[in-house]
Each structure stands twice: as structure tokens, then as C-alpha cells.
Motif scaffolding. Structure first.
Motif, PDB file in Angstrom:
ATOM      1  N   UNK A 359      55.152  27.045  37.299  1.00 17.17           N
ATOM      2  CA  UNK A 359      53.918  27.274  36.543  1.00 17.17           C
ATOM      3  C   UNK A 359      53.759  26.208  35.470  1.00 17.17           C
ATOM      4  N   UNK A 360      52.520  25.975  35.088  1.00 16.61           N
ATOM      5  CA  UNK A 360      52.247  25.107  33.947  1.00 16.61           C
ATOM      6  C   UNK A 360      52.333  25.898  32.649  1.00 16.61           C
ATOM      7  N   UNK A 361      51.812  27.127  32.676  1.00 15.37           N
ATOM      8  CA  UNK A 361      51.877  27.977  31.481  1.00 15.37           C
ATOM      9  C   UNK A 361      51.719  29.440  31.882  1.00 15.37           C
ATOM     10  N   UNK A 362      52.152  30.334  30.994  1.00 17.10           N
ATOM     11  CA  UNK A 362      51.859  31.761  31.098  1.00 17.10           C
ATOM     12  C   UNK A 362      51.326  32.227  29.756  1.00 17.10           C
ATOM     13  N   UNK A 385      50.332  26.280  38.740  1.00 16.42           N
ATOM     14  CA  UNK A 385      49.334  27.274  38.335  1.00 16.42           C
ATOM     15  C   UNK A 385      49.421  27.647  36.861  1.00 16.42           C
ATOM     16  N   UNK A 386      48.264  27.947  36.311  1.00 19.09           N
ATOM     17  CA  UNK A 386      48.150  28.526  34.975  1.00 19.09           C
ATOM     18  C   UNK A 386      48.074  30.035  35.170  1.00 19.09           C
ATOM     19  N   UNK A 387      49.036  30.763  34.623  1.00 16.58           N
ATOM     20  CA  UNK A 387      49.167  32.196  34.883  1.00 16.58           C
ATOM     21  C   UNK A 387      48.640  33.003  33.694  1.00 16.58           C
ATOM     22  N   UNK A 388      47.499  33.649  33.885  1.00 15.38           N
ATOM     23  CA  UNK A 388      46.850  34.437  32.838  1.00 15.38           C
ATOM     24  C   UNK A 388      47.200  35.901  33.048  1.00 15.38           C
ATOM     25  N   UNK A 389      47.833  36.511  32.043  1.00 14.84           N
ATOM     26  CA  UNK A 389      48.270  37.895  32.180  1.00 14.84           C
ATOM     27  C   UNK A 389      49.636  38.021  32.801  1.00 14.84           C
ATOM     28  N   UNK A 390      50.509  37.084  32.456  1.00 13.98           N
ATOM     29  CA  UNK A 390      51.886  37.098  32.965  1.00 13.98           C
ATOM     30  C   UNK A 390      52.863  36.783  31.832  1.00 13.98           C
ATOM     31  N   UNK A 413      40.294  27.149  27.932  1.00 14.39           N
ATOM     32  CA  UNK A 413      39.566  26.009  28.473  1.00 14.39           C
ATOM     33  C   UNK A 413      40.563  25.130  29.213  1.00 14.39           C
ATOM     34  N   UNK A 414      40.452  25.083  30.534  1.00 10.09           N
ATOM     35  CA  UNK A 414      41.381  24.348  31.370  1.00 10.09           C
ATOM     36  C   UNK A 414      40.733  23.050  31.854  1.00 10.09           C
ATOM     37  N   UNK A 415      41.158  21.939  31.273  1.00 11.91           N
ATOM     38  CA  UNK A 415      40.625  20.629  31.650  1.00 11.91           C
ATOM     39  C   UNK A 415      41.623  19.828  32.482  1.00 11.91           C
ATOM     40  N   UNK A 416      42.679  20.475  32.946  1.00 14.61           N
ATOM     41  CA  UNK A 416      43.758  19.765  33.636  1.00 14.61           C
ATOM     42  C   UNK A 416      43.533  19.614  35.129  1.00 14.61           C
ATOM     43  N   UNK A 420      44.420  28.302  38.806  1.00 11.35           N
ATOM     44  CA  UNK A 420      44.680  29.432  37.927  1.00 11.35           C
ATOM     45  C   UNK A 420      44.885  30.702  38.731  1.00 11.35           C
ATOM     46  N   UNK A 421      45.767  31.554  38.216  1.00  8.06           N
ATOM     47  CA  UNK A 421      45.944  32.907  38.750  1.00  8.06           C
ATOM     48  C   UNK A 421      45.735  33.884  37.611  1.00  8.06           C
ATOM     49  N   UNK A 422      44.823  34.836  37.800  1.00  4.66           N
ATOM     50  CA  UNK A 422      44.481  35.805  36.766  1.00  4.66           C
ATOM     51  C   UNK A 422      45.019  37.162  37.200  1.00  4.66           C
ATOM     52  N   UNK A 423      45.921  37.704  36.407  1.00  2.60           N
ATOM     53  CA  UNK A 423      46.617  38.923  36.777  1.00  2.60           C
ATOM     54  C   UNK A 423      45.788  40.178  36.591  1.00  2.60           C
ATOM     55  N   UNK A 424      46.326  41.296  37.082  1.00  2.85           N
ATOM     56  CA  UNK A 424      45.620  42.575  37.073  1.00  2.85           C
ATOM     57  C   UNK A 424      45.434  43.139  35.672  1.00  2.85           C
ATOM     58  N   UNK A 425      46.211  42.656  34.686  1.00  3.10           N
ATOM     59  CA  UNK A 425      46.136  43.188  33.332  1.00  3.10           C
ATOM     60  C   UNK A 425      45.360  42.264  32.402  1.00  3.10           C
ATOM     61  N   UNK A 426      44.570  41.359  32.979  1.00  5.05           N
ATOM     62  CA  UNK A 426      43.716  40.460  32.192  1.00  5.05           C
ATOM     63  C   UNK A 426      42.337  41.098  32.019  1.00  5.05           C
ATOM     64  N   UNK A 427      41.902  41.255  30.770  1.00  2.15           N
ATOM     65  CA  UNK A 427      40.638  41.931  30.492  1.00  2.15           C
ATOM     66  C   UNK A 427      39.822  41.161  29.448  1.00  2.15           C
ATOM     67  N   UNK A 428      38.516  41.131  29.659  1.00  3.76           N
ATOM     68  CA  UNK A 428      37.579  40.610  28.665  1.00  3.76           C
ATOM     69  C   UNK A 428      37.911  39.188  28.219  1.00  3.76           C
TER      70      UNK A 428
END
Length: 450
Positions: A359-362, A385-390, A413-416, A420-428
Motif C-alpha cells: 500500500x501507499x497509505x492507510x 493502493x491508497x487504503x481508505x478505512x483501513x 486529494x489524490x494527485x499521484x 484507491x480502495x475504500x473500505x466498508x467503514x468509510x462514511x461521509x
């Protein structure tokens, strides 16, 4: 006594201190140890290499062991200036074995206040080990260190990083003896241009006991790295003796060293423990350390800083700011966010390696703002991948899997160009991305693909 008369007496005291201050020239460690206990002086030491064993002879070491005096030199005086340009202390690591100190006993200790130190080098030599101490601790208040350089060695085992644990945990498979670089516990400590070259399992720079107003500028932390393939090729030694059993499971659920990764052989370049008020890092660099800037559970201001070849670059918690920072993801993720209200501006270097990186980031937490840019607008060839909600992997270990965690109100803001992978616990969350969305399990997220 009136306030006016009190101020007058205080002024007289300060003037008398200045008048009585001495400019002292010295050329031995015995003299340095003497003036380290006095106050109000300017001490200039003759440049050269000074062996600690010439000062701490066998008889003195024996007496200190009996008296439970485990420090080499303690700077207990205050209001001193130590001009140590060109001075190198050669620290025989075997002294530690002879002294037999308890765990976490530091070697050079600054307990006085309002001192300035300029230009000292301490170099560890020999094959001795330390039971968890540091070369130098700054415990007093308002001390300034400039151009101090530490060459750290003297841990066991060395050559594996934290693959086999950290020493005290129940999961540890090899008992460690750490030896770290520079510990700050005193308020208002300032470090300028200090460098640590770490060839030991232990931290480079680290902060404990919640000091306030600690400031690092132009400081440098360096370790060295080794591939897990090289470790697995060993046919004898401590790793071989435990069948390469690790303390953290890999992605297959096994507790074993896995080929394809790169490990730092030391701990973190810059590390904080607990919450400390007003911690700043400016123009600092971490190279080949485990974590570059591991500032978990602590708010910090990090500006114009760089990570190179770390297992993870920046690991940050609540209210931390990263301004105009950069780093690569050659050997592991660049960023872990595990807190709320962070503000990150981070440049991703386009350099790559043949090592396994997942991953690039969590990121998890609430109300975080993250801007990821590419250096010179160049996109990496290897997609990370950029992991959102991990969460970060267990213990930050690159071989270990990630887990879901709640992230709410993220502005990313992803300019790279990275996916991206957005997890099930990502909201709003609000996400602007130049990279593709590989997965979106979240709820009520606003995605803008460019």
C-alpha cells in the motif's frame, strides 16, 4: 520586598553570573567530567579523539558498579556553554558489560538546564551490548544541542530489525538487548543539525515522559537495511536457531520470515511516546530506519521533512500537521494515519525497488485532510493502493495484513495516479482522485474522479 527591588536584585544576580563566568580550556575527559558538574562557564575542549577507557579505567568501573553509578558523564551543571568542535569520544561498548547496569540505563546524561553543546561526536566501538539504554539522554530543561553526531552500535541481536520481537512482549521469539541513540525527556530541548548513524537495534531520536516544546531542525537519522531473502539464507545464528519464527503473522497467517521484503535493522528515526505539547520537526531526514517519523498518539508539527528507504515513512496521530513533506515507498507504505484532525501535504517520490510493498497509505479516524502529490508529476510504475478505512498492519510489519477501521469526514486529494480502495467503514468522505477506484464499499462518500 517590592516588585521593583526584586527585579533589581535579580538583575544584579544575572550580571554577577556573567562577570563570574569563566572561559576554560580543557584537554581530557577527566576535565570534561569535572566541569560538567559546575555552572556558569564556557568550556572549550581541544579537538581530538578521546578514548572513554582512558577515563573509565577498570578500577573506576569496578567502583562505579559497586556504587551503582551507571552513567559515564553526567552534565548536572547549568548555564554552561560546551564548545566541543572536533572532539570525538570513542565509546567502548564493553564498558556496559563490565558495569552491569539495569535495563534502560543511559550513558551520557544531561540533567542541568540552560546549557549549550556544540560539535561533539560519540562513536561506539567494540562488541559489547547494552540492556536497553541510550547513548545520550537530555533530561534537564532548555538545553540546546548543535551539530552533535552519534555513531551507535552495541545491541543483540543485530541484523534482523524487529522480525523476532522487541524484547519484552510475550510473542518475542528472540530476547533483544537494545541500544538507542538520543532520548529527550526535558522541556524546551532544541536540537539543530544533529546526526545519528545507527548500527544498532534501537531508536535514533526519541521522546518520552511528555516533555513540552521540543524542537528538531536539520537533524538526520540513518539506519541500514537488509532483505528478508538474505536473512533466510542464513545457516546458523539466532534466526536460524528459532527456525525464523517471527512475532507477527504474515499474510498467509504464518509466523515465519517471508521472502521478498526489506527490513530496517534499527528502530525509528524520530519517535514520540505518549502526548507531548508543541513538538516540531523541521528540515529533518530519516533514511533506512524502520519508521521515519513515528509520532502515534501525539500531535506534532512536521515541516519540510523527508523519508528515504524506510519500512514506513510517517505514522501520525491526532492533530498532527505534515507540511511540504516527502518520501518514497520503496520498502513499505509512505503514510499511516490513525487519528483525527490531521492535516497532511505529502509528496510521493517516484523511485521504486523490487521489494514487496502492499500500500501507499492507510487512513482511519475523523475529519482528516490529506493531499498526496507526485514528485515532478511523475507516476510510479508499480501501483500501490491508497487504503481508505483501513488500519496499519499489526506492529506496522509490511508482511502482515491490514484490517477495516472507521473513517469519517475524510477530505482526500489524490494527485499521484495511484488506485484507491475504500473500505466498508468509510462514511461521509470527500475524495478527489486522479487514480482509479478499485473498490468502494463505503457509505455516503462523494467521489470526484479526474
Amino acid at each position: 520586598m517590592t516588585i521593583k527591588s526584586s527585579l533589581f536584585l535579580f538583575g544584579v544576580f544575572l550580571v554577577s553570573q556573567i562577570i563570574n563566568a569563566k572561559d576554560i580550556k580543557i584537554n581530557s575527559l577527566q576535565a570534561l567530567a569535572k566541569y560538567a558538574t559546575e555552572s556558569g562557564n564556557t568550556i572549550t575542549m581541544k579537538p581530538g579523539v578521546y578514548k572513554l577507557t582512558d577515563y573509565l579505567t577498570l578500577d573506576i568501573i569496578k567502583a562505579r558498579r559497586t556504587n551503582k553509578e551507571y552513567q559515564y558523564i553526567t552534565f548536572s551543571g547549568s548555564n554552561n556553554t560546551f564548545n566541543l568542535k572536533g572532539v570525538e569520544i570513542e565509546l567502548e561498548t564493553e564498558i556496559r558489560n563490565s558495569l552491569k547496569p539495569p535495563i534502560h540505563s543511559d550513558e551520557f546524561l544531561i540533567t542541568g538546564s540552560n546549557n549549550s553543546f556544540l560539535g561533539l561526536t560519540i562513536r561506539c566501538v567494540g562488541q559489547g551490548t547494552s540492556p536497553g539504554g541510550t547513548v545520550l539522554q537530555v533530561a534537564g530543561e532548555s538545553n540546546i544541542l548543535r551539530d552533535i553526531t552519534l555513531h551507535v552500535a552495541g545491541s543483540y541481536p543485530y541484523g534482523y530489525g524487529d522480525l523476532f520481537g522487541k524484547g519484552k512482549q510475550a510473542e518475542t521469539t528472540i530476547k533483544h538487548q537494545k541500544h538507542s541513540g538520543l532520548l529527550v525527556t526535558g522541556n524546551n530541548t532544541k536540537l539543530y543539525g544533529c546526526k545519528i548513524y545507527n548500527r544498532s537495534f534501537g531508536h535514533c531520536f526519541f521522546i518520552q515522559q511528555h516533555p513540552k516544546n521540543v524542537y528538531f531542525e536539520d537533524c538526520y537519522a540513518e539506519g541500514e537495511v537488509r532483505s528478508t531473502d538474505e536473512i533466510l539464507a542464513e545457516t546458523s545464528g539466532p534466526a536460524f536457531d528459532v527456525n525464523f519464527k517471527t512475532w507477527t503473522q504474515n499474510r498467509e497467517g504464518e509466523y515465519v520470515v517471508t521472502p521478498g521484503y526489506m527490513k530496517s535493522l534499527c528502530e525509528d528515526g524520530f519517535r514520540t511516546y505518549g502526548k507531548s505539547e508543541n513538538i516540531t520537526f523541521k528540515n529533518c531526514t530519516a533514511k533506512n530506519t524502520r519508521g521515519g517519523f513515528e509520532l502515534r498518539f501525539n500531535s506534532a508539527h512536521v515541516e519540510n521533512c523527508t523519508t528515504i528507504g524506510t519500512e514506513r515513512g510517517y505514522w501520525i496521530g491526532d492533530n498532527t500537521k505534515l507540511i511540504n513533506c516527502k518520501g518514497d515507498a520503496n520498502y513499505g507504505p509512505l503514510l499511516f494515519v490513525e487519528g483525527s484532525n490531521v492535516d497532511v501535504e505529502l509528496m510521493v517520490d517516484s523511485s521504486e525497488s523490487d521489494r514487496m510493498v502492499h500500500a501507499l497509505m492507510t487512513v482511519f479516524g475523523e475529519n482528516n485532510k490529506v493531499v498526496l502529490k507526485s514528485a515532478d508529476g511523475k507516476k510510479r510504475k508499480q501501483e500501490l493502493p491508497i487504503l481508505v478505512g483501513y488500519t496499519p498492519p499489526m506492529h506496522g510489519e509490511s508482511m502482515s495484513p491490514y484490517s477495516d477501521a472507521e473513517v469519517i469526514g475524510l477530505h482526500l486529494k489524490n494527485e499521484t495516479g495511484m488506485p484507491m480502495s475504500i473500505g466498508a467503514m468509510a462514511k461521509n468522505c470527500t475524495i478527489e482522485t486522479k487514480g482509479s477506484i478499485k473498490e468502494n464499499k463505503g457509505e455516503n462518500n462523494h467521489i470526484i474522479e479526474k
